[in-house]
Design a protein around this motif. Structure first.
Motif, PDB file in Angstrom:
ATOM      1  N   MET A   1      46.424  32.052  51.237  1.00 42.89           N
ATOM      2  CA  MET A   1      45.085  32.541  51.551  1.00 42.89           C
ATOM      3  C   MET A   1      44.710  33.697  50.632  1.00 42.89           C
ATOM      4  SD  MET A   1      44.406  32.571  55.612  1.00 42.89           S
ATOM      5  CE  MET A   1      42.670  32.372  55.377  1.00 42.89           C
ATOM      6  N   SER A   2      43.416  33.848  50.460  1.00 38.84           N
ATOM      7  CA  SER A   2      42.894  35.006  49.742  1.00 38.84           C
ATOM      8  C   SER A   2      41.604  35.444  50.433  1.00 38.84           C
ATOM      9  CB  SER A   2      42.627  34.679  48.267  1.00 38.84           C
ATOM     10  OG  SER A   2      41.423  33.950  48.130  1.00 38.84           O
ATOM     11  N   VAL A   3      41.045  36.527  49.969  1.00 38.43           N
ATOM     12  CA  VAL A   3      39.796  37.023  50.549  1.00 38.43           C
ATOM     13  C   VAL A   3      38.691  35.979  50.453  1.00 38.43           C
ATOM     14  CG1 VAL A   3      38.837  38.143  48.493  1.00 38.43           C
ATOM     15  CG2 VAL A   3      38.431  39.155  50.739  1.00 38.43           C
ATOM     16  N   TYR A   4      38.796  35.093  49.483  1.00 42.66           N
ATOM     17  CA  TYR A   4      37.755  34.097  49.253  1.00 42.66           C
ATOM     18  C   TYR A   4      37.704  33.009  50.326  1.00 42.66           C
ATOM     19  CZ  TYR A   4      38.137  36.382  44.751  1.00 42.66           C
ATOM     20  OH  TYR A   4      38.211  37.315  43.772  1.00 42.66           O
ATOM     21  N   ASP A   5      38.702  32.981  51.205  1.00 48.77           N
ATOM     22  CA  ASP A   5      38.732  31.986  52.273  1.00 48.77           C
ATOM     23  C   ASP A   5      37.909  32.403  53.493  1.00 48.77           C
ATOM     24  OD1 ASP A   5      40.480  30.084  51.006  1.00 48.77           O
ATOM     25  OD2 ASP A   5      42.097  31.529  51.307  1.00 48.77           O
ATOM     26  N   LYS A 111      47.131  42.602  57.757  1.00 44.61           N
ATOM     27  CA  LYS A 111      48.466  42.024  57.549  1.00 44.61           C
ATOM     28  C   LYS A 111      48.898  42.149  56.082  1.00 44.61           C
ATOM     29  CE  LYS A 111      48.594  38.668  61.330  1.00 44.61           C
ATOM     30  NZ  LYS A 111      49.053  39.668  62.227  1.00 44.61           N
ATOM     31  N   GLN A 112      47.934  42.067  55.168  1.00 43.01           N
ATOM     32  CA  GLN A 112      48.246  42.128  53.739  1.00 43.01           C
ATOM     33  C   GLN A 112      48.681  43.523  53.298  1.00 43.01           C
ATOM     34  OE1 GLN A 112      48.320  39.193  51.935  1.00 43.01           O
ATOM     35  NE2 GLN A 112      48.005  38.483  54.028  1.00 43.01           N
ATOM     36  N   LYS A 113      47.994  44.544  53.812  1.00 47.26           N
ATOM     37  CA  LYS A 113      48.325  45.937  53.441  1.00 47.26           C
ATOM     38  C   LYS A 113      48.358  46.757  54.719  1.00 47.26           C
ATOM     39  CE  LYS A 113      48.733  46.515  48.984  1.00 47.26           C
ATOM     40  NZ  LYS A 113      50.037  46.483  48.422  1.00 47.26           N
ATOM     41  N   LYS A 114      49.556  47.073  55.135  1.00 45.23           N
ATOM     42  CA  LYS A 114      49.720  47.853  56.342  1.00 45.23           C
ATOM     43  C   LYS A 114      49.412  49.327  56.059  1.00 45.23           C
ATOM     44  CE  LYS A 114      53.067  44.688  58.433  1.00 45.23           C
ATOM     45  NZ  LYS A 114      52.240  43.576  58.241  1.00 45.23           N
ATOM     46  N   GLY A 115      49.138  50.036  57.127  1.00 43.11           N
ATOM     47  CA  GLY A 115      48.832  51.453  57.013  1.00 43.11           C
ATOM     48  C   GLY A 115      50.094  52.304  57.046  1.00 43.11           C
ATOM     49  N   GLY A 132      41.682  42.704  44.293  1.00 36.75           N
ATOM     50  CA  GLY A 132      41.682  42.384  42.870  1.00 36.75           C
ATOM     51  C   GLY A 132      40.881  41.128  42.573  1.00 36.75           C
ATOM     52  N   ARG A 133      40.699  40.874  41.291  1.00 30.03           N
ATOM     53  CA  ARG A 133      39.935  39.700  40.853  1.00 30.03           C
ATOM     54  C   ARG A 133      40.561  38.388  41.328  1.00 30.03           C
ATOM     55  NH1 ARG A 133      35.964  40.959  37.113  1.00 30.03           N
ATOM     56  NH2 ARG A 133      36.200  42.934  36.004  1.00 30.03           N
ATOM     57  N   ASP A 134      41.858  38.432  41.675  1.00 33.48           N
ATOM     58  CA  ASP A 134      42.560  37.242  42.159  1.00 33.48           C
ATOM     59  C   ASP A 134      42.377  37.019  43.659  1.00 33.48           C
ATOM     60  OD1 ASP A 134      44.051  39.375  43.124  1.00 33.48           O
ATOM     61  OD2 ASP A 134      45.940  38.731  42.214  1.00 33.48           O
ATOM     62  N   GLY A 135      41.630  37.917  44.335  1.00 33.18           N
ATOM     63  CA  GLY A 135      41.403  37.765  45.762  1.00 33.18           C
ATOM     64  C   GLY A 135      42.481  38.369  46.634  1.00 33.18           C
ATOM     65  N   GLU A 136      43.459  39.019  46.004  1.00 36.64           N
ATOM     66  CA  GLU A 136      44.562  39.632  46.750  1.00 36.64           C
ATOM     67  C   GLU A 136      44.297  41.121  46.981  1.00 36.64           C
ATOM     68  OE1 GLU A 136      47.044  37.769  48.010  1.00 36.64           O
ATOM     69  OE2 GLU A 136      45.990  36.064  47.127  1.00 36.64           O
ATOM     70  N   VAL A 137      44.841  41.642  48.087  1.00 37.30           N
ATOM     71  CA  VAL A 137      44.665  43.055  48.432  1.00 37.30           C
ATOM     72  C   VAL A 137      45.557  43.902  47.525  1.00 37.30           C
ATOM     73  CG1 VAL A 137      44.781  44.790  50.252  1.00 37.30           C
ATOM     74  CG2 VAL A 137      44.167  42.440  50.818  1.00 37.30           C
ATOM     75  N   LYS A 138      44.928  44.819  46.783  1.00 38.10           N
ATOM     76  CA  LYS A 138      45.655  45.690  45.855  1.00 38.10           C
ATOM     77  C   LYS A 138      45.972  47.050  46.470  1.00 38.10           C
ATOM     78  CE  LYS A 138      45.389  42.744  42.493  1.00 38.10           C
ATOM     79  NZ  LYS A 138      46.481  41.791  42.418  1.00 38.10           N
ATOM     80  N   GLY A 139      45.158  47.482  47.439  1.00 33.78           N
ATOM     81  CA  GLY A 139      45.402  48.784  48.033  1.00 33.78           C
ATOM     82  C   GLY A 139      44.637  48.969  49.320  1.00 33.78           C
TER      83      GLY A 139
END
Length: 158
Positions: A1-5, A111-115, A132-139
């Motif tokens: 999955m990515s943000v684009y979903d 779930k991708q980036k915990k606090g 990021g441009r790939d749809g993944e959580v960078k920060g």
């Protein structure tokens, strides 16, 4: 999955598929109109204006889960953002970011980036996720992290 979903809904009620932002760097922020951090709208707008031509977008998600600091309806939120901070970046429909009614996008982001200390829950308004441009959580950035402090992370992602 990515943000684009995921698909959100604009303040005006139109569907906003995040796939429309494919290939861009995104800053996703839960916002509120009556919060001590509300002046961050100004910095978010500046980031949007400075970097949008390079493939960057800010997406605001109003949320009333923290101190009932976003009590207005969609028209009131849009009016406040426009008149008070001249917000022109995309604002989405008010959502929950925590709990059983949390928007699926936020369930995924957490779930991708915990606090801090591995917690998933959003602690307050103006928590920020850099995608990021790939749809993944960078920060994931705390409410106390000002928009201006994110410039180097945004530039690195661009």
């Amino acid at each position: 999955m990515s943000v684009y979903d995921f698909t959100a809904e604009t303040l005006e009620g139109a569907p906003a598929p995040l796939a429309d932002y494919r290939g861009q760097v995104l800053l996703i922020v839960n916002t509120a109109s009556k919060c001590g951090f509300t002046p961050q709208y100004e910095g978010l707008e500046t980031l949007w204006r400075d970097y949008r031509d390079k493939g960057f977008a800010v997406l605001g998600f109003p949320c009333n889960q923290f101190g009932a600091q976003e009590p207005g309806d969609a028209a009131e939120i849009a009016n406040f953002c426009s008149l008070t901070y001249d917000v022109s970046f995309p604002m989405m429909k008010k959502i929950d970011v925590n709990g059983p009614a949390a928007h699926p996008l936020y369930a995924w982001l957490k779930k991708q980036k915990k606090g801090i200390l591995g917690t998933e829950g959003i602690k307050w308004n103006f928590t920020k996720f850099l995608i990021g441009r790939d749809g993944e959580v960078k920060g994931r950035f705390a409410p106390t992290d000002t928009p201006e402090s994110l410039k180097s992370a945004i530039e690195a992602a661009l």
